[in-house]
Design an enzyme around this catalytic site. Structure first.
Site, PDB file in Angstrom:
ATOM      1  N   CYS A 267     -59.512  42.384   6.733  1.00 40.92           N
ATOM      2  CA  CYS A 267     -59.791  43.229   7.909  1.00 40.92           C
ATOM      3  C   CYS A 267     -60.431  44.538   7.438  1.00 40.92           C
ATOM      4  CB  CYS A 267     -58.528  43.478   8.735  1.00 40.92           C
ATOM      5  SG  CYS A 267     -57.202  44.279   7.824  1.00 40.92           S
TER       6      CYS A 267
ATOM      7  N   CYS B 122     -51.222  34.658   2.009  1.00 45.81           N
ATOM      8  CA  CYS B 122     -50.787  36.047   2.261  1.00 45.81           C
ATOM      9  C   CYS B 122     -50.555  36.138   3.773  1.00 45.81           C
ATOM     10  CB  CYS B 122     -51.852  37.051   1.830  1.00 45.81           C
ATOM     11  SG  CYS B 122     -52.543  36.750   0.195  1.00 45.81           S
ATOM     12  N   ALA B 123     -49.431  35.603   4.254  1.00 45.04           N
ATOM     13  CA  ALA B 123     -49.342  35.184   5.658  1.00 45.04           C
ATOM     14  C   ALA B 123     -48.771  36.194   6.648  1.00 45.04           C
ATOM     15  CB  ALA B 123     -48.532  33.893   5.755  1.00 45.04           C
ATOM     16  N   ALA B 124     -47.954  37.142   6.208  1.00 41.46           N
ATOM     17  CA  ALA B 124     -47.291  38.046   7.175  1.00 41.46           C
ATOM     18  C   ALA B 124     -48.319  38.901   7.917  1.00 41.46           C
ATOM     19  CB  ALA B 124     -46.297  38.941   6.440  1.00 41.46           C
ATOM     20  N   PRO B 125     -48.049  39.232   9.193  1.00 46.22           N
ATOM     21  CA  PRO B 125     -46.843  38.917   9.972  1.00 46.22           C
ATOM     22  C   PRO B 125     -46.857  37.549  10.649  1.00 46.22           C
ATOM     23  CG  PRO B 125     -48.267  40.357  11.246  1.00 46.22           C
ATOM     24  CD  PRO B 125     -48.953  40.152   9.917  1.00 46.22           C
ATOM     25  N   GLY B 126     -47.879  36.715  10.394  1.00 45.59           N
ATOM     26  CA  GLY B 126     -47.836  35.334  10.859  1.00 45.59           C
ATOM     27  C   GLY B 126     -48.805  34.938  11.953  1.00 45.59           C
ATOM     28  N   GLY B 127     -49.673  35.850  12.380  1.00 44.64           N
ATOM     29  CA  GLY B 127     -50.630  35.536  13.444  1.00 44.64           C
ATOM     30  C   GLY B 127     -51.539  34.368  13.094  1.00 44.64           C
TER      31      GLY B 127
ATOM     32  N   ASP C 230     -45.243  35.704  -4.605  1.00 43.91           N
ATOM     33  CA  ASP C 230     -46.485  36.394  -4.945  1.00 43.91           C
ATOM     34  C   ASP C 230     -47.587  35.339  -5.021  1.00 43.91           C
ATOM     35  OD1 ASP C 230     -48.652  37.659  -6.218  1.00 43.91           O
ATOM     36  OD2 ASP C 230     -47.355  38.902  -7.470  1.00 43.91           O
TER      37      ASP C 230
END
Length: 448
Positions: free
Chosen positions: A383, A260-265, A311
């Site tokens: 988070c 679940c990678a976005a936004p990529g940090g 997904d």
């Protein structure tokens, strides 16, 4: 020539958009600045008024309720005008009350009519004369904390049940404070010292971060607009969030899935730790968010990030079992750990959202688990500070999946001051620990 709107008018537009269109405060702020061509000197005040009024909304409404008794229901924009005006009177001591009152009345006249302007003027002057009611006199402790920290009662009650009422109050009080501006240095391109020196030459006031060795903290200035950022020497990221990639125990040459990678940090942090070897497969459900990951990787000069629109619950249809050395599930969550950055979260989320997100989190874990190699590491992070989305999700996953155990070496990969908070492969950071975002990290090892 189009007349430039003043700061308080723009702030009112922003608060109305958040209230009526569920706009995100962080994204909205940038568009308001751009659209209204605000002078640079006005941006800090606009930011202060929008974020401050949002953060203190329930407190402001409590104060206002004493002075609006008997009045007919007022329009949302008038309520927001009263809120932002009262916020300035109570919390911003560098702005004289007379200036706040004058602006409020002028805006009310322009947007409404004389009657509204008169009501706004009368209400604010009444507060000025009589002072504010005492929050500490509220007898019910849940209601008192709710009003004091501007947090809905259901959320105060929920976290009080999980952490105890005193710790819950500390969480909510801490999240009223401004967020730190921190960044992660791209150690493949520069050292922390190099980046600090370059930013200082640019006129920014910066220092080393407090938790993670490759982090820097901005005391004054905006690092998003620096040419150093464009050169790919750092990524803007909270220090709590930087700990997630550390938890994965990355070694060069590994295949890593960021589900679940976005936004990529976190994906780019993993890629940097791989020193441009191996591969990070970064997934997200939405194409526009995948483009954000690609943009980040390109700016940072990373060639080992591969993105896919997917997904995470359907990864088994696209990858073979035991493909990856490490897997990260940075799961979608309520975000109760980042309320200081996105204050609207505390008003828009509900009990029901917590339950439905916990279900999705468990489904993602179950879906990715077979793709991990034997002896591999799976890190689950959020988070949020809500235990139903954190330790409860891990407990349920381990109950249903017999080939995973908690990784008891997590503490050894954490900075010293963080390691003390690790308990049996789990780390819950509360916002008051390091004045960073609230974060949960759990490390699980697949049995050999």
């Amino acid at each position: 020539m189009k007349k430039i709107k003043n700061v308080r008018t723009v702030a009112l537009d922003g608060l109305n958009a958040i209230e009526n269109n569920q706009a995100y405060s962080n994204l909205l702020l940038n568009s308001l600045i751009e659209k209204n061509k605000l002078p640079q000197k006005d941006i800090p005040l606009l930011t202060e008024i929008i974020y401050g009024t949002l953060q203190r909304k329930l407190t402001l409404d409590y104060y206002l309720s004493f002075f609006l008794k008997g009045k007919k229901k007022i329009d949302d924009w008038v309520q927001n005008l009263l809120r932002l005006s009262l916020y300035q009177m109570v919390y911003l001591d560098r702005i004289p009350d007379r200036a706040v009152l004058f602006e409020a009345v002028e805006i009310a006249k322009a947007r409404g009519h004389r009657g509204i302007a008169s009501m706004v003027n009368g209400t604010l002057r009444n507060i000025q004369r009589n002072g504010l009611p005492e929050i500490e006199e509220i007898k019910d402790p849940i209601e008192r904390i709710s009003v004091k920290t501007s947090t809905p009662k259901w959320l105060v009650k929920r976290l009080s049940n999980q952490y105890g009422i005193e710790v819950a109050e500390q969480i909510f009080l801490e999240q009223l404070k401004p967020a730190k501006q921190t960044a992660r240095v791209n150690v493949n391109k520069a050292t922390v010292e190099n980046v600090l020196e370059l930013l200082q030459k640019d006129g920014l006031e910066v220092t080393k971060g407090e938790i993670v060795p490759e982090s820097i903290q901005v005391i004054k200035g905006n690092i998003a607009h620096s040419h150093v950022f464009k050169q790919g020497l750092y990524t803007i990221q909270d220090e709590s969030s930087m700990l997630v990639a550390k938890a994965l125990d990355i070694n060069e040459g590994e295949m890593v899935l960021d589900s679940c990678a976005a936004p990529g940090g976190k994906s780019t942090h993993i890629a940097e730790m791989l020193s441009n070897t191996g591969k990070v497969i970064s997934l997200d459900l939405h194409e526009h968010k995948v483009k954000l990951i690609e943009g980040q990787a390109s700016r940072l000069g990373l060639t080992n990030v591969e993105t896919k629109v997917m997904d995470a619950r359907k990864v088994g249809e696209h990858f073979q079992a035991e493909t990856f050395d490490k897997i990260l599930v940075d799961a979608p969550c309520t975000g109760f750990g980042v309320i200081r950055r996105k204050p609207e979260i505390k008003y828009s989320k509900t009990d029901k959202d917590v339950h439905s997100l916990a279900t999705i989190q468990k489904e993602i874990l179950q879906a990715v688990a077979p793709l991990l190699k034997r002896g591999g590491l799976l890190v689950y992070s959020t988070c949020t500070v809500d235990q139903e989305e954190n330790s409860n999700v891990i407990y349920d996953f381990l109950q249903q999946t017999c080939d995973f155990i908690k990784d008891d070496t997590l503490a050894s990969r954490m900075p010293e001051k963080v390691a003390a908070h690790v308990d049996n492969g789990e780390l819950q950071i509360l916002p008051q620990y390091f004045q960073s975002d609230g974060f949960y990290i759990s490390a699980l090892r697949k049995k050999v």
